[in-house]
Design an enzyme around this catalytic site. Structure first.
Site, PDB file in Angstrom:
ATOM      1  CG  ASN A   1      55.248  40.262   3.055  1.00  0.00           C
ATOM      2  OD1 ASN A   1      56.258  40.510   2.405  1.00  0.00           O
ATOM      3  ND2 ASN A   1      54.242  41.119   3.171  1.00  0.00           N
ATOM      4  CD  GLN A   2      59.940  35.157   0.108  1.00  0.00           C
ATOM      5  OE1 GLN A   2      61.023  35.507   0.584  1.00  0.00           O
ATOM      6  NE2 GLN A   2      59.485  33.928   0.258  1.00  0.00           N
TER       7      GLN A   2
ATOM      8  CG  ASP B   1      48.471  42.984  12.263  1.00  0.00           C
ATOM      9  OD1 ASP B   1      48.474  42.233  11.272  1.00  0.00           O
ATOM     10  OD2 ASP B   1      47.551  43.782  12.497  1.00  0.00           O
TER      11      ASP B   1
ATOM     12  CG  PHE C   1      55.997  45.835   1.084  1.00  0.00           C
ATOM     13  CD1 PHE C   1      57.082  46.132   1.891  1.00  0.00           C
ATOM     14  CD2 PHE C   1      54.798  45.481   1.705  1.00  0.00           C
ATOM     15  CE1 PHE C   1      56.980  46.085   3.279  1.00  0.00           C
ATOM     16  CE2 PHE C   1      54.692  45.421   3.089  1.00  0.00           C
ATOM     17  CZ  PHE C   1      55.789  45.723   3.882  1.00  0.00           C
TER      18      PHE C   1
ATOM     19  CE1 TYR D   1      47.280  51.500   1.264  1.00  0.00           C
ATOM     20  CE2 TYR D   1      48.314  49.809   2.626  1.00  0.00           C
ATOM     21  CZ  TYR D   1      47.192  50.331   2.004  1.00  0.00           C
ATOM     22  OH  TYR D   1      45.984  49.689   2.115  1.00  0.00           O
ATOM     23  CG  ASP D   2      57.126  51.088   1.321  1.00  0.00           C
ATOM     24  OD1 ASP D   2      56.618  51.446   2.407  1.00  0.00           O
ATOM     25  OD2 ASP D   2      57.932  50.136   1.223  1.00  0.00           O
TER      26      ASP D   2
ATOM     27  CE  LYS E   1      59.594  50.216   4.617  1.00  0.00           C
ATOM     28  NZ  LYS E   1      58.759  49.270   3.870  1.00  0.00           N
TER      29      LYS E   1
ATOM     30  CG  HIS F   1      56.079  50.727  10.291  1.00  0.00           C
ATOM     31  ND1 HIS F   1      56.782  51.057   9.167  1.00  0.00           N
ATOM     32  CD2 HIS F   1      55.196  49.772   9.902  1.00  0.00           C
ATOM     33  CE1 HIS F   1      56.344  50.343   8.134  1.00  0.00           C
ATOM     34  NE2 HIS F   1      55.384  49.550   8.561  1.00  0.00           N
TER      35      HIS F   1
HETATM   36  P1  IMP Z   1      50.004  42.599   7.680  1.00  0.00           P
HETATM   37  O1  IMP Z   1      50.767  41.599   6.870  1.00  0.00           O
HETATM   38  O2  IMP Z   1      48.697  42.109   8.188  1.00  0.00           O
HETATM   39  O3  IMP Z   1      50.861  43.223   8.743  1.00  0.00           O
HETATM   40  O4  IMP Z   1      49.593  43.694   6.597  1.00  0.00           O
HETATM   41  C1  IMP Z   1      50.056  44.956   6.676  1.00  0.00           C
HETATM   42  C2  IMP Z   1      49.688  45.727   5.421  1.00  0.00           C
HETATM   43  O5  IMP Z   1      49.961  47.093   5.712  1.00  0.00           O
HETATM   44  C3  IMP Z   1      50.569  45.362   4.225  1.00  0.00           C
HETATM   45  O6  IMP Z   1      49.951  44.440   3.369  1.00  0.00           O
HETATM   46  C4  IMP Z   1      50.755  46.709   3.542  1.00  0.00           C
HETATM   47  O7  IMP Z   1      49.654  46.969   2.708  1.00  0.00           O
HETATM   48  C5  IMP Z   1      50.734  47.669   4.714  1.00  0.00           C
HETATM   49  N1  IMP Z   1      52.116  47.870   5.215  1.00  0.00           N
HETATM   50  C6  IMP Z   1      52.669  47.416   6.371  1.00  0.00           C
HETATM   51  N2  IMP Z   1      53.961  47.765   6.475  1.00  0.00           N
HETATM   52  C7  IMP Z   1      54.233  48.457   5.358  1.00  0.00           C
HETATM   53  C8  IMP Z   1      55.423  49.063   4.879  1.00  0.00           C
HETATM   54  O8  IMP Z   1      56.515  49.025   5.480  1.00  0.00           O
HETATM   55  N3  IMP Z   1      55.309  49.687   3.700  1.00  0.00           N
HETATM   56  C9  IMP Z   1      54.165  49.743   2.979  1.00  0.00           C
HETATM   57  N4  IMP Z   1      53.037  49.168   3.367  1.00  0.00           N
HETATM   58  C10 IMP Z   1      53.059  48.526   4.558  1.00  0.00           C
END
Ligand code: IMP
Length: 199
Positions: free
Chosen positions: A10-11, A70, A148, A150-151, A171, A176
């Protein structure tokens, strides 16, 4: 130079991690440096389990220390959904946002939190996990172009801007991921030898 592989392609996450690691004596690699990497199934039932699965798989495949995160959004009025299913909640970022806003239509309680768990694996095992969170509220309409996921609909407590209206730098001071990362970095600095594998 110590190396660590971020178990993500994820870029956006990579850009955040690169910025967070700036100035550290650690070279960041990613799964893009390992073409053909077979992604493990994320079938854990918590952020921690999924982070462990991803870090361990990358560590074993790349044969260097690896970390994975995650993360997701937990909405209080939805009993924590979308949670670990945040990325699978709908097909695209804009569809995910639209679906969430629809579910929360008319709902007064807009409290939510982003959660991130980072797992570090070295020498074929998970060494440690770290959790970070940022609390806030879900807006009624998207705002801002940065970031990206839900930001655009998440407003962190203490700010009158959405995550997507903050700069990446802003940010990164409160997110988190930054939060979990700060704990992980402190651990890595104390245990630098876990990164001493040759690349
Ligand atoms: P992961 O790649 O399985 O950790 O997916 C986490 C998902 O949660 C992402 O695809 C986003 O939809 C959401 N998410 C996680 N971190 C963020 C963030 O910093 N901003 C906005 N959405 C986030």
């Amino acid at each position: 130079m110590a190396y660590i592989v971020a178990a993500t392609g994820n870029q956006h996450k990579l850009a955040e991690y690169a910025q967070l690691l700036d100035g550290q004596n650690i070279e960041l690699k990613s799964l893009n440096d390992y073409p053909g990497y077979p992604e493990p199934e994320e079938n854990g039932s918590s952020f921690e389990e999924n982070a462990r699965i991803k870090a361990l798989a990358a560590c074993k495949y790349c044969d260097v220390p690896a970390f994975a995160d995650d993360s997701g959004l937990e909405v209080e009025a939805l009993d924590g959904r979308p949670g670990i299913h945040s990325s699978r909640y709908a097909a695209t970022d804009s569809e995910r946002i639209a679906k969430l806003l629809k579910e929360l239509d008319g709902v007064e309680n807009r409290r939510a939190r982003f959660v991130c768990v980072i797992a570090i694996a070295a020498n074929g095992e998970v060494i440690e996990t770290f959790e970070g969170e940022v609390k806030g509220t879900i807006l009624t309409a998207p705002r801002g172009e940065n970031g990206f996921g839900y930001d655009p609909i998440f407003q962190p407590d203490g700010f009158d801007k959405s995550f997507a209206e903050l700069t990446q730098d802003e940010k990164n001071r409160i997110s988190h991921r930054a939060n979990a990362y700060a704990k992980a970095l402190e651990f890595v600095e104390d245990e630098m030898s876990i990164l001493d594998d040759e690349f």
